[in-house]
Structures are given as C-alpha cells and as structure tokens.
Design an enzyme around this catalytic site. Structure first.
Site, mmCIF file in Angstrom:
data_model
loop_
_atom_site.group_PDB
_atom_site.id
_atom_site.type_symbol
_atom_site.label_atom_id
_atom_site.label_comp_id
_atom_site.label_asym_id
_atom_site.label_seq_id
_atom_site.Cartn_x
_atom_site.Cartn_y
_atom_site.Cartn_z
ATOM 1 N N GLU A 165 85.537 -41.386 -22.753
ATOM 2 C CA GLU A 165 84.976 -40.641 -23.878
ATOM 3 C C GLU A 165 84.887 -39.176 -23.460
ATOM 4 O O GLU A 165 84.295 -38.863 -22.423
ATOM 5 C CB GLU A 165 83.575 -41.135 -24.228
ATOM 6 C CG GLU A 165 83.471 -42.611 -24.527
ATOM 7 C CD GLU A 165 82.016 -43.064 -24.597
ATOM 8 O OE1 GLU A 165 81.109 -42.207 -24.449
ATOM 9 O OE2 GLU A 165 81.792 -44.268 -24.774
ATOM 10 N N ASP A 186 71.658 -36.733 -25.559
ATOM 11 C CA ASP A 186 71.988 -36.382 -24.180
ATOM 12 C C ASP A 186 70.761 -35.980 -23.374
ATOM 13 O O ASP A 186 69.938 -35.179 -23.822
ATOM 14 C CB ASP A 186 72.988 -35.218 -24.161
ATOM 15 C CG ASP A 186 74.293 -35.569 -24.842
ATOM 16 O OD1 ASP A 186 74.695 -36.746 -24.736
ATOM 17 O OD2 ASP A 186 74.903 -34.690 -25.472
#
Length: 275
Positions: free
Chosen positions: A56, A67
């Site tokens: 990815e 994140d």
C-alpha cells in the site's frame, strides 16, 4: 504493466494464491515521497522484493485521522519535500512495474475529491495500481468513487473496526472489493506490544458477511505478531514498523532499504507459521 481492466484481478489472484498455500498474505505500507520520491519508490520495491505480497502506497495528508505519530512523521517529511499526487501515482506505477506485484494507494478522500475522482481513478489504473483503500469515505457517500473504480478495474477497500455493528459490517463489505481492511483495535496506526483479541473477533464477524479476504492492520510490527494474526486472518498489514526502519537510518538510504527488505523477509516467514 497490468492493463487497466485487470488490476483488481492481479490483487485477487495474489490473495487467492496465499490462501491456496495455507498462509496469510503480507501487506506492507509506506507513504509516497518518504524519504524522497525516488527513495520511496526504492523502498516500496525493496519491501516487495523482501517478501511482501502486496504494498500500500500512502498519499501523505496534513490532517490524518488513522495515522499514528510514526507515519505522521514520515508524512511530514514527504509533504515538506513537496510530494504531489502525481508522485504518489508514479510510486505505485514504478513499484508495480519493477516487481509485477499488486500495489494499492491508501488515501483519505479529500485529496481524491479535489484532484478529480475520474481523473484519479484513470491515472491510478493506467499506472498499474490495483485499487484504493479509503479509510474515511463512508459507504453511503462512495457511489461516485465506486463507479469510477469499477470502470477502471480498481478495487475499493473499506475499513471496518471493532465498533462496527453487524448490520454495518454487512453494508460495508457488500460495497467493497479486493479485500476488507480490519482495524485490529480502536485508535491510530502504530506498533504495539499486543495485537489483541478484538481483531480475531472482528475477523470472525466480518467473514460472516462476505467472501472477501479479511486483512488485519494496526499494531503488527514483528514476526511473532504476524504469525499470531496469520492464524485467523487472510492478510497481515504492516506499516509503522517499515516506516520506523526507514526513520532509524534517515541519513543512510541504503541502510534503510536494507532494513525494510530484511523486515519484509522476517514478517513473510511469520505469516507462513500457520498451525
């Protein structure tokens, strides 16, 4: 490169092969533009050469919701370096061309929307991209993207979480393709001492709604954890640990590349340890 109608087929084939081999697929993540655009391309390629089945490529974003601090640090380096969406698509394309492996883009929705949904899907597919992971795009608002992705042969991977109720899981998995990204816990990305039992229960509940492979991410950082998750998941997703390897050798690209290649090999051995 893969043709624009066969990108998702390559992803499906790699996941099916892993299942036939009675193992989980290893999925690596690294943001584009980190440490530089060219360095990021080499890192993604090294991960695939080292043992990842799928990679990815993250589209760095200034306001990420999924994140953790490690990936945020890498995103900040990439953004300060001037990374653009064209660089992200180039990273996907060159990593795929170098290895023949399926490469996806992981991105928040706003950059895609601003770039142009049809334009983004067309350029990603033309580069050989296998699809997109869209962690913040609600299924009920995904019709435009799903139409463009379907037109260009791209997978649309949605994220499910332990908080997702069964009816919601069914709605999400019915709309997705390629695989389902199962977040192992509530929170953001990052390495953890334990992946937790919530992940196994989420995989069980998700599988009750779909025949799509279910890949688990968030928290896996070492071969032991990869082996643990591989006992119940179709794929093991690792991101922060790869970023940490690159950050540890921030001033020595070759050492960083060697580090991610070694880690990929160690994790690949882990996902093959099914009992």
């Amino acid at each position: 490169m893969t043709g624009t109608t066969g990108n998702i087929a390559l992803l499906d084939s790699v996941l099916a092969t892993a299942r036939e081999e009675n193992r989980a697929a290893l999925v690596g993540y690294l943001p584009a533009g980190f440490p530089t655009v060219d360095g990021g391309i080499r890192a993604a390629t090294a991960m695939l050469e080292g043992g990842c089945d799928i990679v990815e490529v993250g589209l760095p974003h200034s306001d990420p919701v999924l994140d953790g601090p490690v990936i945020q640090t890498a995103d900040d380096i990439a953004l300060r370096g001037g990374v653009r969406i064209t660089d992200v698509i180039r990273t996907v394309g060159e990593a795929h061309a170098a290895t023949g492996a399926p490469v996806l883009c992981m991105t928040y929705w706003n950059p895609v929307y601003r770039y142009g949904v049809e334009r983004f899907a067309a350029e990603l597919a033309a580069a050989g991209g296998a699809g997109c992971i869209l962690p913040d795009l609600p299924v009920q608002e995904a019709a435009e993207w799903r139409a463009a992705a379907g037109k260009h042969g791209l997978a649309t991977v949605f994220v499910v979480a332990p908080s997702s109720r069964d009816a919601r899981l069914a709605e999400i998995t019915a709309a997705g393709s390629g695989f389902v990204y199962a977040a192992s816990l509530m929170g953001v990305t990052g390495t953890r001492e334990s992946v937790g039992h919530e992940a196994q229960e989420l995989v069980r509940r998700t599988r009750a709604t779909t025949d799509l492979p279910v890949c688990v991410g968030l928290g896996v950082s070492n071969p032991e954890q990869a082996a643990e998750v591989a006992q119940f998941a179709d794929g093991v997703i690792v991101g922060s640990a790869f970023v940490q390897r690159m950050l540890a050798d921030e001033d020595d690209l070759e050492a960083g590349l060697a580090g991610v290649r070694t880690l990929a090999g160690e994790l690949a051995a882990g996902v093959r340890k099914r009992s």
